[in-house]
Design an enzyme around this catalytic site. Structure first.
Site, mmCIF file in Angstrom:
data_model
loop_
_atom_site.group_PDB
_atom_site.id
_atom_site.type_symbol
_atom_site.label_atom_id
_atom_site.label_comp_id
_atom_site.label_asym_id
_atom_site.label_seq_id
_atom_site.Cartn_x
_atom_site.Cartn_y
_atom_site.Cartn_z
ATOM 1 N N CYS A 84 -17.336 26.073 47.319
ATOM 2 C CA CYS A 84 -16.696 25.998 45.999
ATOM 3 C C CYS A 84 -16.377 24.544 45.646
ATOM 4 O O CYS A 84 -15.610 23.882 46.353
ATOM 5 C CB CYS A 84 -15.415 26.830 45.991
ATOM 6 S SG CYS A 84 -14.471 26.727 44.456
ATOM 7 N N ASN A 85 -16.950 24.051 44.551
ATOM 8 C CA ASN A 85 -16.671 22.684 44.109
ATOM 9 C C ASN A 85 -15.198 22.477 43.783
ATOM 10 O O ASN A 85 -14.591 21.479 44.178
ATOM 11 C CB ASN A 85 -17.511 22.362 42.868
ATOM 12 C CG ASN A 85 -18.947 22.050 43.189
ATOM 13 O OD1 ASN A 85 -19.304 20.919 43.484
ATOM 14 N ND2 ASN A 85 -19.790 23.072 43.117
ATOM 15 N N ALA A 87 -12.577 23.899 44.877
ATOM 16 C CA ALA A 87 -11.713 23.896 46.052
ATOM 17 C C ALA A 87 -11.649 22.536 46.732
ATOM 18 O O ALA A 87 -10.761 22.302 47.571
ATOM 19 C CB ALA A 87 -12.173 24.962 47.043
ATOM 20 N N LYS A 170 -19.804 35.424 36.941
ATOM 21 C CA LYS A 170 -18.802 36.071 37.798
ATOM 22 C C LYS A 170 -18.576 37.542 37.431
ATOM 23 O O LYS A 170 -18.578 38.415 38.306
ATOM 24 C CB LYS A 170 -17.466 35.310 37.729
ATOM 25 C CG LYS A 170 -17.438 33.998 38.514
ATOM 26 C CD LYS A 170 -16.059 33.386 38.463
ATOM 27 C CE LYS A 170 -15.973 32.072 39.235
ATOM 28 N NZ LYS A 170 -16.050 32.252 40.695
ATOM 29 N N CYS A 200 -20.487 23.163 39.810
ATOM 30 C CA CYS A 200 -19.922 24.515 39.943
ATOM 31 C C CYS A 200 -21.024 25.397 40.496
ATOM 32 O O CYS A 200 -22.144 25.401 39.975
ATOM 33 C CB CYS A 200 -19.435 25.043 38.602
ATOM 34 S SG CYS A 200 -18.868 26.766 38.670
#
Length: 235
Positions: A84-85, A87, A170, A200
């Protein structure tokens, strides 16, 4: 298990699946034993990173991430991969919790602007990512430190990016190529000389699926991370 790494995924699951698929597809292989050894932590219930970055009263994802690192460090992987970018806003805290290296996807991606793509200094780099990544300025700081002009999409375009990430990929598992193409085209109309950095992994899902159809100057962070892993695993 010797000589393996751990993938901290599940943020979101479709993006993690895309990462693994791309990694396996790009791995030079003629037999089963040619593939890389890894374990995948698909921790899908980790709270949303963007929500917490924008509002500290929202559910905090850090305890979950730190617990995953603590648990899987016991297996002694060579390194951790954080898919995850957004994060990476917590990177320093996560890395401080273990002696096992945690690969920094934004750094790897921004380093490639010069070392791999030889983009001229002071060129414009449009950043496409979540509002959490925009707010955290992780990519902004790295891109500017490399000597490039960091630029974000206009609010109207960012709303389209948000829709693409959250509502299409998503929520619906829908890789909305027409909207993706529309966004990229709008940015290139603003600055025909600019490059676009996808930060992302939901956008990386689209890049992986449609890369042969895209005629844009794109650097995809996930793709750069995968190539980094493959390059260094062969040394």
């Amino acid at each position: 298990m010797n000589n393996f790494f751990a993938i901290l995924g599940g943020m979101g699951t479709l993006a993690t699946e895309s990462f693994i698929h791309s990694l396996n597809k790009k791995t030079p292989s003629a037999k089963d034993q040619d593939y890389l050894n890894y374990v995948v932590v698909n921790h899908a219930t980790i709270p949303d990173r963007t929500e917490f970055i924008k509002d500290s009263q929202a559910a905090d994802p850090r305890p979950y991430l730190l617990k995953d690192i603590q648990d899987f460090a016991k297996l002694e992987p060579n390194f951790f991969v954080l898919t995850c970018n957004t994060a990476h806003y917590f990177f320093d805290e996560l890395q401080a919790s273990t002696t096992i290296p945690l690969l920094h996807m934004p750094k790897i991606a921004t380093n490639s602007l010069n070392t791999r793509y030889h983009i001229k200094k002071n060129s414009t780099i449009f950043f496409l990512g979540t509002e959490g990544s925009l707010f955290s300025q992780v990519y902004k700081n790295l891109i500017e430190s490399e000597g490039y002009q960091y630029r974000t999409p206009a609010l109207s375009v960012q709303k389209k990016i948000n829709h693409l990430i959250y509502e299409d990929v998503k929520q619906k598992k829908y890789l909305n190529y027409p909207l993706f193409y529309e966004i990229l085209s709008e940015l290139l109309e603003i600055d025909p000389q600019a490059h676009m950095l996808l930060g992302c992994t939901e956008l990386s899902c689209l890049f992986e699926q449609f890369t042969t159809k895209l005629d844009f100057p794109i650097i995809d962070a996930q793709n750069e991370l995968i190539d980094f892993i493959l390059t260094h695993s062969n040394q």
